[in-house]
Design a protein around this motif. Structure first.
Motif, PDB file in Angstrom:
ATOM      1  N   LEU A  22       0.763  -1.148  -0.055  1.00  0.00           N
ATOM      2  CA  LEU A  22      -0.134  -0.030  -0.299  1.00  0.00           C
ATOM      3  C   LEU A  22       0.830   1.170  -0.067  1.00  0.00           C
ATOM      4  CD1 LEU A  22      -2.691  -0.817   2.696  1.00  0.00           C
ATOM      5  CD2 LEU A  22      -2.933  -1.100   0.151  1.00  0.00           C
ATOM      6  N   GLU A  23       0.315   2.256  -0.759  1.00  0.00           N
ATOM      7  CA  GLU A  23       0.873   3.459  -0.745  1.00  0.00           C
ATOM      8  C   GLU A  23       0.105   4.463  -0.292  1.00  0.00           C
ATOM      9  OE1 GLU A  23       2.457   4.559  -4.533  1.00  0.00           O
ATOM     10  OE2 GLU A  23       4.226   2.898  -4.449  1.00  0.00           O
ATOM     11  N   LEU A  24       0.102   5.356   0.659  1.00  0.00           N
ATOM     12  CA  LEU A  24      -0.853   6.229   1.391  1.00  0.00           C
ATOM     13  C   LEU A  24      -0.398   7.822   0.727  1.00  0.00           C
ATOM     14  CD1 LEU A  24      -1.218   5.257   4.836  1.00  0.00           C
ATOM     15  CD2 LEU A  24      -2.410   4.494   2.853  1.00  0.00           C
ATOM     16  N   GLN A  25      -1.403   8.412   0.252  1.00  0.00           N
ATOM     17  CA  GLN A  25      -1.208   9.854  -0.145  1.00  0.00           C
ATOM     18  C   GLN A  25      -2.338  10.631   0.223  1.00  0.00           C
ATOM     19  OE1 GLN A  25      -0.639  10.408  -4.505  1.00  0.00           O
ATOM     20  NE2 GLN A  25       0.761   8.336  -4.713  1.00  0.00           N
ATOM     21  N   HIS A  26      -1.859  12.080   0.606  1.00  0.00           N
ATOM     22  CA  HIS A  26      -2.923  12.656   1.447  1.00  0.00           C
ATOM     23  C   HIS A  26      -3.040  14.304   0.964  1.00  0.00           C
ATOM     24  CE1 HIS A  26      -2.255   9.811   4.299  1.00  0.00           C
ATOM     25  NE2 HIS A  26      -0.933   9.843   4.302  1.00  0.00           N
ATOM     26  N   ASP A  27      -4.161  14.464   0.991  1.00  0.00           N
ATOM     27  CA  ASP A  27      -4.656  16.024   0.384  1.00  0.00           C
ATOM     28  C   ASP A  27      -6.076  16.208   0.893  1.00  0.00           C
ATOM     29  OD1 ASP A  27      -4.667  18.211  -0.923  1.00  0.00           O
ATOM     30  OD2 ASP A  27      -3.709  17.558  -2.711  1.00  0.00           O
ATOM     31  N   LEU A  28      -6.716  17.621   0.437  1.00  0.00           N
ATOM     32  CA  LEU A  28      -7.984  17.639   0.689  1.00  0.00           C
ATOM     33  C   LEU A  28      -8.752  16.413  -0.053  1.00  0.00           C
ATOM     34  CD1 LEU A  28      -8.198  21.459   0.015  1.00  0.00           C
ATOM     35  CD2 LEU A  28      -8.156  20.191   2.353  1.00  0.00           C
ATOM     36  N   SER A  29      -9.959  16.363   0.733  1.00  0.00           N
ATOM     37  CA  SER A  29     -11.060  15.207  -0.077  1.00  0.00           C
ATOM     38  C   SER A  29     -11.333  15.348  -1.524  1.00  0.00           C
ATOM     39  CB  SER A  29     -12.078  15.245   0.801  1.00  0.00           C
ATOM     40  OG  SER A  29     -11.895  14.580   2.179  1.00  0.00           O
ATOM     41  N   ARG A  30     -11.633  16.632  -1.645  1.00  0.00           N
ATOM     42  CA  ARG A  30     -12.160  17.019  -3.032  1.00  0.00           C
ATOM     43  C   ARG A  30     -10.960  17.017  -4.095  1.00  0.00           C
ATOM     44  NH1 ARG A  30     -11.782  22.425  -1.059  1.00  0.00           N
ATOM     45  NH2 ARG A  30     -10.687  23.746  -1.969  1.00  0.00           N
ATOM     46  N   ILE A  68      -5.160   7.574  -8.516  1.00  0.00           N
ATOM     47  CA  ILE A  68      -5.211   6.798  -7.163  1.00  0.00           C
ATOM     48  C   ILE A  68      -6.208   5.691  -7.256  1.00  0.00           C
ATOM     49  CG2 ILE A  68      -6.163   7.330  -5.011  1.00  0.00           C
ATOM     50  CD1 ILE A  68      -4.839   9.951  -4.640  1.00  0.00           C
ATOM     51  N   ASP A  69      -6.022   4.529  -6.682  1.00  0.00           N
ATOM     52  CA  ASP A  69      -6.851   3.372  -6.839  1.00  0.00           C
ATOM     53  C   ASP A  69      -7.922   3.620  -5.830  1.00  0.00           C
ATOM     54  OD1 ASP A  69      -5.048   1.992  -8.425  1.00  0.00           O
ATOM     55  OD2 ASP A  69      -3.460   1.933  -6.756  1.00  0.00           O
ATOM     56  N   LEU A  70      -7.920   4.070  -4.763  1.00  0.00           N
ATOM     57  CA  LEU A  70      -8.896   3.986  -3.650  1.00  0.00           C
ATOM     58  C   LEU A  70      -8.858   5.194  -2.738  1.00  0.00           C
ATOM     59  CD1 LEU A  70     -11.178   2.358  -2.090  1.00  0.00           C
ATOM     60  CD2 LEU A  70      -9.302   1.491  -0.624  1.00  0.00           C
ATOM     61  N   ALA A  71     -10.014   5.743  -2.443  1.00  0.00           N
ATOM     62  CA  ALA A  71      -9.957   7.137  -1.636  1.00  0.00           C
ATOM     63  C   ALA A  71     -10.946   6.922  -0.483  1.00  0.00           C
ATOM     64  CB  ALA A  71     -10.203   8.188  -2.356  1.00  0.00           C
ATOM     65  N   ILE A  72     -10.718   7.545   0.675  1.00  0.00           N
ATOM     66  CA  ILE A  72     -11.710   7.677   1.869  1.00  0.00           C
ATOM     67  C   ILE A  72     -11.791   9.326   1.908  1.00  0.00           C
ATOM     68  CG2 ILE A  72     -11.806   7.132   4.275  1.00  0.00           C
ATOM     69  CD1 ILE A  72     -10.065   4.925   4.107  1.00  0.00           C
ATOM     70  N   VAL A  73     -12.867   9.603   1.642  1.00  0.00           N
ATOM     71  CA  VAL A  73     -13.037  11.071   1.607  1.00  0.00           C
ATOM     72  C   VAL A  73     -14.289  11.190   2.308  1.00  0.00           C
ATOM     73  CG1 VAL A  73     -11.822  11.390  -0.567  1.00  0.00           C
ATOM     74  CG2 VAL A  73     -14.227  10.867  -0.641  1.00  0.00           C
ATOM     75  N   GLU A 126     -10.032  24.180   9.868  1.00  0.00           N
ATOM     76  CA  GLU A 126      -9.434  24.171   8.329  1.00  0.00           C
ATOM     77  C   GLU A 126     -10.550  24.911   7.289  1.00  0.00           C
ATOM     78  OE1 GLU A 126      -7.500  21.338   4.855  1.00  0.00           O
ATOM     79  OE2 GLU A 126      -8.107  20.618   6.964  1.00  0.00           O
ATOM     80  N   PRO A 127     -10.412  25.861   6.967  1.00  0.00           N
ATOM     81  CA  PRO A 127     -11.403  26.630   6.173  1.00  0.00           C
ATOM     82  C   PRO A 127     -11.871  26.158   4.888  1.00  0.00           C
ATOM     83  CG  PRO A 127      -9.971  28.413   7.197  1.00  0.00           C
ATOM     84  CD  PRO A 127      -9.477  26.981   7.413  1.00  0.00           C
ATOM     85  N   ASP A 128     -10.913  25.329   4.414  1.00  0.00           N
ATOM     86  CA  ASP A 128     -11.212  24.839   2.879  1.00  0.00           C
ATOM     87  C   ASP A 128     -12.006  23.690   2.989  1.00  0.00           C
ATOM     88  OD1 ASP A 128      -9.595  26.747   1.721  1.00  0.00           O
ATOM     89  OD2 ASP A 128      -7.661  25.566   1.937  1.00  0.00           O
ATOM     90  N   LEU A 129     -12.357  22.982   4.083  1.00  0.00           N
ATOM     91  CA  LEU A 129     -13.135  21.914   4.086  1.00  0.00           C
ATOM     92  C   LEU A 129     -14.619  22.220   3.630  1.00  0.00           C
ATOM     93  CD1 LEU A 129     -11.731  19.811   7.019  1.00  0.00           C
ATOM     94  CD2 LEU A 129     -11.315  19.560   4.812  1.00  0.00           C
ATOM     95  N   ILE A 130     -15.153  21.348   2.977  1.00  0.00           N
ATOM     96  CA  ILE A 130     -16.582  21.583   2.754  1.00  0.00           C
ATOM     97  C   ILE A 130     -17.615  21.749   3.939  1.00  0.00           C
ATOM     98  CG2 ILE A 130     -18.783  20.635   1.684  1.00  0.00           C
ATOM     99  CD1 ILE A 130     -16.578  19.464  -0.383  1.00  0.00           C
ATOM    100  N   GLN A 131     -17.273  20.602   4.923  1.00  0.00           N
ATOM    101  CA  GLN A 131     -17.855  20.759   6.164  1.00  0.00           C
ATOM    102  C   GLN A 131     -17.796  22.076   7.017  1.00  0.00           C
ATOM    103  OE1 GLN A 131     -15.841  18.387   5.293  1.00  0.00           O
ATOM    104  NE2 GLN A 131     -16.053  16.591   6.229  1.00  0.00           N
ATOM    105  N   THR A 132     -16.523  22.592   6.797  1.00  0.00           N
ATOM    106  CA  THR A 132     -16.324  23.903   7.704  1.00  0.00           C
ATOM    107  C   THR A 132     -17.046  25.079   7.090  1.00  0.00           C
ATOM    108  OG1 THR A 132     -14.267  23.170   8.411  1.00  0.00           O
ATOM    109  CG2 THR A 132     -14.546  25.174   8.329  1.00  0.00           C
TER     110      THR A 132
END
Length: 204
Positions: free
Chosen positions: A89-97, A108-113, A160-166
């Motif tokens: 497995l390789e993990l890569q991180h960024d904003l969900s969108r 990317i093969d799979l995402a948890i967003v 984190e102001p950039d998150l949609i939930q925020t």
């Protein structure tokens, strides 16, 4: 005798025999090429059967926001890696969108967003539901409670102001904050909120 039986089965003369030794005929050269191709195909078939028995193999890339990874990956990765020893497995991180966009592009093969965007190229499965809300420390000063005064025009917001939930909760709340401390770490939001530094936006 083995060569004679091979020629008999093939129905053609495969070897030139002389005092100097044995060499392939034209038919023998064709037979050699086809036999090698058949052997390679058989090898690939056996590898496929082994993979089907072993389950997941190969390298897969999982993308997710760092804070999402902190609470979503530890419960599932240990057993996944234990059950499939050939899985990498390789993990890569960024904003969900942004992670979602990379899945659509095939990077990317799979995402948890969070709040996944519907798209024809995506297969979306819900994992859990989180309610995002405002949190404050029990020992927070009046400056950092959800109220205003002439001296304190509004509390400090930690998020984190950039998150949609925020953005969604701020739009619905209509609250005024004097300042915003920006951070992409939910763990830091929680720690600063608990320390009384301000009002945090966190999943409940």
């Amino acid at each position: 005798m083995a060569l004679r039986r091979l020629e008999s089965s093939a129905g053609a003369e495969l070897f030139h025999r002389s005092k100097k030794g044995v060499r392939l005929t034209k038919a023998g050269e064709v037979f050699q090429q086809e036999a090698k191709a058949l052997a390679d195909q058989w090898h690939r078939l056996k590898e496929s059967l082994v993979r089907s028995e072993e389950g997941l193999t190969g390298t897969y890339t999982i993308g997710c926001h760092p804070s999402v990874a902190m609470y979503s990956l530890p419960p599932i990765l240990p057993s996944l890696l234990s059950d499939y020893p050939l899985l990498r497995l390789e993990l890569q991180h960024d904003l969900s969108r942004k992670i979602t966009e990379r899945v659509i592009r095939g990077e990317i093969d799979l995402a948890i967003v969070v709040n996944p965007v519907r798209h024809a190229d995506l297969v979306i499965r819900p994992l859990r539901k989180d309610q995002v809300g405002f949190f404050t420390s029990k020992t927070a000063s009046s400056t950092n409670r959800l109220r205003e005064s002439e001296k304190h025009p509004g509390p400090v917001l930690i998020c984190e102001p950039d998150l949609i939930q925020t953005q969604t909760i701020l739009r619905k709340s209509k609250l005024n904050f004097s300042r915003t401390v920006r951070t992409s770490s939910l763990e830091l939001v929680a720690a600063l909120t608990e320390a009384g530094a301000g009002i945090g936006i966190l999943p409940g």
